[in-house]
Design an enzyme around this catalytic site. Structure first.
Site, PDB file in Angstrom:
ATOM      1  N   LEU A  71       0.834  -1.202   0.000  1.00 51.36           N
ATOM      2  CA  LEU A  71       0.000   0.000   0.000  1.00 51.36           C
ATOM      3  C   LEU A  71       0.876   1.264   0.000  1.00 51.36           C
ATOM      4  CD1 LEU A  71      -2.921   1.182   0.381  1.00 51.36           C
ATOM      5  CD2 LEU A  71      -2.562   0.970   2.850  1.00 51.36           C
ATOM      6  N   SER A 130       1.362   7.830   5.672  1.00 50.76           N
ATOM      7  CA  SER A 130       0.178   8.172   6.474  1.00 50.76           C
ATOM      8  C   SER A 130      -0.934   8.699   5.572  1.00 50.76           C
ATOM      9  CB  SER A 130       0.532   9.242   7.514  1.00 50.76           C
ATOM     10  OG  SER A 130       1.638   8.831   8.278  1.00 50.76           O
ATOM     11  N   GLN A 167      11.805  -0.179  46.677  1.00 44.50           N
ATOM     12  CA  GLN A 167      10.438   0.261  46.350  1.00 44.50           C
ATOM     13  C   GLN A 167      10.347   0.940  44.987  1.00 44.50           C
ATOM     14  OE1 GLN A 167       8.870   2.366  49.773  1.00 44.50           O
ATOM     15  NE2 GLN A 167       8.060   0.438  50.564  1.00 44.50           N
ATOM     16  N   GLY A 219      20.125  -2.594  33.776  1.00 38.68           N
ATOM     17  CA  GLY A 219      21.386  -1.844  33.794  1.00 38.68           C
ATOM     18  C   GLY A 219      22.175  -2.093  32.523  1.00 38.68           C
ATOM     19  N   GLU A 249       1.096   0.303   9.893  1.00 39.97           N
ATOM     20  CA  GLU A 249      -0.372   0.140   9.968  1.00 39.97           C
ATOM     21  C   GLU A 249      -1.020   1.332  10.679  1.00 39.97           C
ATOM     22  OE1 GLU A 249      -2.196  -3.718  10.547  1.00 39.97           O
ATOM     23  OE2 GLU A 249      -0.298  -4.657  10.006  1.00 39.97           O
TER      24      GLU A 249
HETATM   25  C1  LIG Z   1       9.104  -1.997   9.487  1.00 40.31           C
HETATM   26  C2  LIG Z   1       8.022  -1.467   8.613  1.00 40.31           C
HETATM   27  C3  LIG Z   1       7.217  -2.356   7.890  1.00 40.31           C
HETATM   28  C4  LIG Z   1       6.217  -1.869   7.041  1.00 40.31           C
HETATM   29  N1  LIG Z   1       5.484  -2.760   6.290  1.00 40.31           N
HETATM   30  C5  LIG Z   1       4.587  -2.279   5.379  1.00 40.31           C
HETATM   31  C6  LIG Z   1       3.899  -3.181   4.503  1.00 40.31           C
HETATM   32  O1  LIG Z   1       4.066  -4.408   4.566  1.00 40.31           O
HETATM   33  N2  LIG Z   1       3.055  -2.669   3.576  1.00 40.31           N
HETATM   34  C7  LIG Z   1       2.833  -1.320   3.458  1.00 40.31           C
HETATM   35  O2  LIG Z   1       2.056  -0.915   2.605  1.00 40.31           O
HETATM   36  N3  LIG Z   1       3.479  -0.438   4.280  1.00 40.31           N
HETATM   37  C8  LIG Z   1       4.347  -0.887   5.237  1.00 40.31           C
HETATM   38  N4  LIG Z   1       5.029  -0.006   6.064  1.00 40.31           N
HETATM   39  C9  LIG Z   1       4.833   1.431   5.866  1.00 40.31           C
HETATM   40  C10 LIG Z   1       4.112   2.110   7.001  1.00 40.31           C
HETATM   41  O3  LIG Z   1       2.745   1.802   6.981  1.00 40.31           O
HETATM   42  C11 LIG Z   1       4.408   3.611   6.894  1.00 40.31           C
HETATM   43  O4  LIG Z   1       5.765   3.779   7.238  1.00 40.31           O
HETATM   44  C12 LIG Z   1       3.520   4.444   7.772  1.00 40.31           C
HETATM   45  O5  LIG Z   1       2.215   4.466   7.299  1.00 40.31           O
HETATM   46  C13 LIG Z   1       4.036   5.874   7.890  1.00 40.31           C
HETATM   47  O6  LIG Z   1       4.260   6.408   6.628  1.00 40.31           O
HETATM   48  P1  LIG Z   1       5.646   7.156   6.286  1.00 40.31           P
HETATM   49  O7  LIG Z   1       6.760   6.259   6.701  1.00 40.31           O
HETATM   50  O8  LIG Z   1       5.565   7.604   4.903  1.00 40.31           O
HETATM   51  O9  LIG Z   1       5.686   8.373   7.269  1.00 40.31           O
HETATM   52  P2  LIG Z   1       4.874   9.812   7.090  1.00 40.31           P
HETATM   53  O10 LIG Z   1       3.581   9.527   6.472  1.00 40.31           O
HETATM   54  O11 LIG Z   1       5.841  10.692   6.404  1.00 40.31           O
HETATM   55  O12 LIG Z   1       4.713  10.188   8.563  1.00 40.31           O
HETATM   56  C14 LIG Z   1       5.839  10.538   9.397  1.00 40.31           C
HETATM   57  C15 LIG Z   1       5.347  10.695  10.818  1.00 40.31           C
HETATM   58  O13 LIG Z   1       4.423  11.766  10.873  1.00 40.31           O
HETATM   59  C16 LIG Z   1       3.574  11.574  11.962  1.00 40.31           C
HETATM   60  N5  LIG Z   1       2.211  11.855  11.521  1.00 40.31           N
HETATM   61  C17 LIG Z   1       1.478  11.204  10.600  1.00 40.31           C
HETATM   62  N6  LIG Z   1       0.285  11.778  10.442  1.00 40.31           N
HETATM   63  C18 LIG Z   1       0.249  12.841  11.284  1.00 40.31           C
HETATM   64  C19 LIG Z   1      -0.698  13.845  11.592  1.00 40.31           C
HETATM   65  N7  LIG Z   1      -1.889  13.867  10.970  1.00 40.31           N
HETATM   66  N8  LIG Z   1      -0.393  14.788  12.513  1.00 40.31           N
HETATM   67  C20 LIG Z   1       0.814  14.759  13.118  1.00 40.31           C
HETATM   68  N9  LIG Z   1       1.757  13.852  12.876  1.00 40.31           N
HETATM   69  C21 LIG Z   1       1.486  12.888  11.976  1.00 40.31           C
HETATM   70  C22 LIG Z   1       3.749  10.138  12.443  1.00 40.31           C
HETATM   71  O14 LIG Z   1       4.503  10.143  13.645  1.00 40.31           O
HETATM   72  C23 LIG Z   1       4.564   9.509  11.355  1.00 40.31           C
HETATM   73  O15 LIG Z   1       5.403   8.497  11.855  1.00 40.31           O
HETATM   74  C24 LIG Z   1       5.999  -0.481   6.941  1.00 40.31           C
HETATM   75  C25 LIG Z   1       6.785   0.392   7.687  1.00 40.31           C
HETATM   76  C26 LIG Z   1       7.780  -0.075   8.503  1.00 40.31           C
HETATM   77  C27 LIG Z   1       8.612   0.910   9.278  1.00 40.31           C
END
Ligand SMILES: Cc1cc2nc3c(=O)[nH]c(=O)nc-3n(C[C@H](O)[C@H](O)[C@H](O)COP(=O)(O)OP(=O)(O)OC[C@H]3O[C@@H](n4cnc5c(N)ncnc54)[C@H](O)[C@@H]3O)c2cc1C
Length: 348
Positions: A109, A116, A247, A308, A332
């Protein structure tokens, strides 16, 4: 937890043998895990009628034991979930290979400029042929087929694409390695999944099943961290007594235990609502994922602190967990995205 009213007898009896796969190069170990998970009867639960409670119990147990085993299990489900939910009878034939471990699935996707913001995707589909780039694709490089989303004239549409028609542009190395790649589609033939323009609905329905299970995986990792930390503080002596008598140490353990139980309640509540009330669980799943992943990060960090110096030693169980939990707060739907979903549902 299993005695809570969310479960039925079949959930209480669910205890396939854990996969025991030696250290191998990453791709080989993943394939071996998929085979072992199939043989031991885990993968049959990743296809067909998806029972979210079983998926969550499986991920919790596997993630406690071995994060890569959990990954292999989860991806068979996520990668083929759209077929289980929307495939034709003929397309569902493919699910047999997913369940018996002979076919590895992936879910494509995300794009470089559309993570995002999924709707910003630029991959296109014309007459069933797909062009564009997908990135962060788990199982990229070892998958046999990909569930791919691209913009057709009717809107975002889902397709099944064979691995032979996908170019692996780059393998991506991350802090807790699993097969991950950037993919290139050059006029690749795609088999329509569902109806043209139904892609967002298909992606969201798939995530509606699998998002709670990310929380379950986080829960398993947090439980492992608490168990490791508890055993350690009982035997480690500090200032003439076991650490567990301090504690401030007890306060940490209490916070960890409360966070874990709250996560479990949210995860299995979401799974129960989906399975039993059979309705969308967008808000419940977002709460479960947000709380369980954020809590697990804190619990694991506390466990590292309690160990530690040992806690930051390469390949110590809590050091591994510290790396393994991180991505769950991003994929996700990052935590911020989950908050927006929860807020929107609350305001509605
Ligand atoms: C290990 C790993 C496995 C993955 N596997 C898959 C897969 O199998 N298939 C697939 O399709 N994708 C996969 N992904 C992609 C994953 O879904 C995206 O990385 C994720 O959706 C975030 O998109 P981006 O990395 O482009 O970050 P961006 O969209 O650039 O976002 C960066 C950061 O902005 C912040 N953010 C987002 N929206 C907002 C908002 N509205 N307001 C404020 N802050 C916000 C969040 O903290 C986010 O981390 C994987 C990612 C990783 C790291």
């Amino acid at each position: 937890m299993i005695e809570l009213p969310f479960f039925e007898q079949r959930h209480r009896a669910f205890a396939p043998a854990l996969p025991d796969v030696p250290d191998l190069p990453l791709d080989e170990r993943c394939r071996a895990l998929v085979n072992a998970l199939a043989e031991n009867g885990w993968l049959e639960h990743t296809v067909g009628e998806l029972d979210v409670r079983t998926l969550c119990l499986a991920r919790e147990r596997l993630a406690y034991h071995d994060a890569l085993a959990d990954f292999a299990f989860a991806m068979q489900g996520l990668g083929s979930g759209a077929i289980s939910l929307f495939g034709t009878d003929e397309q569902k034939e493919r699910l047999r290979g997913v369940a018996d471990g002979t076919s590895i699935a992936a879910f494509a996707l995300s794009e470089p400029e559309a993570g995002s913001d999924v709707a910003a995707m630029t991959s296109t589909a014309r007459d069933g042929r797909i062009s564009g780039t997908k990135t962060w694709i788990s199982n990229g490089g070892i998958a046999d087929f990909y569930t791919v989303f691209a913009k057709a004239p009717e809107g975002i549409t889902a397709y099944i694409v064979e691995a032979d028609d996908v170019q692996i542009e780059e393998r991506i190395d991350v802090i807790a390695p699993h097969p991950l790649a950037r993919l290139r589609f050059d006029d690749a033939p795609g088999e329509l999944l569902g109806h043209p323009g139904q892609g967002m609905k298909i992606a969201l329905a798939t995530l509606d099943v699998f998002r709670s299970t990310v929380g379950a995986a986080a829960l398993g990792m947090a439980r492992r961290a608490l168990d490791e930390a508890t055993a350690h503080v009982k035997q480690r002596r500090l200032f003439g007594a076991p650490m567990s008598e301090l504690q401030l140490v007890q306060a940490k353990l209490a916070d960890m235990a409360v966070g874990i139980d709250a996560s479990a309640l949210l995860v299995y509540r979401a799974a129960w609502v989906k399975d039993v009330l059979q309705r969308r669980v967008t808000k419940e799943a977002a709460m479960a994922k947000l709380h369980a992943t954020e809590t697990a990060q804190r619990v694991i960090d506390d466990a590292v602190q309690l160990f530690g110096g040992l806690g930051v030693t390469h390949d110590h169980p809590v050091e591994r967990l510290y790396r393994e939990i991180r991505a769950l707060r991003i994929y996700e739907g990052a935590s911020e995205v989950q908050k927006l979903i929860i807020a929107r549902a609350t305001l509605a």
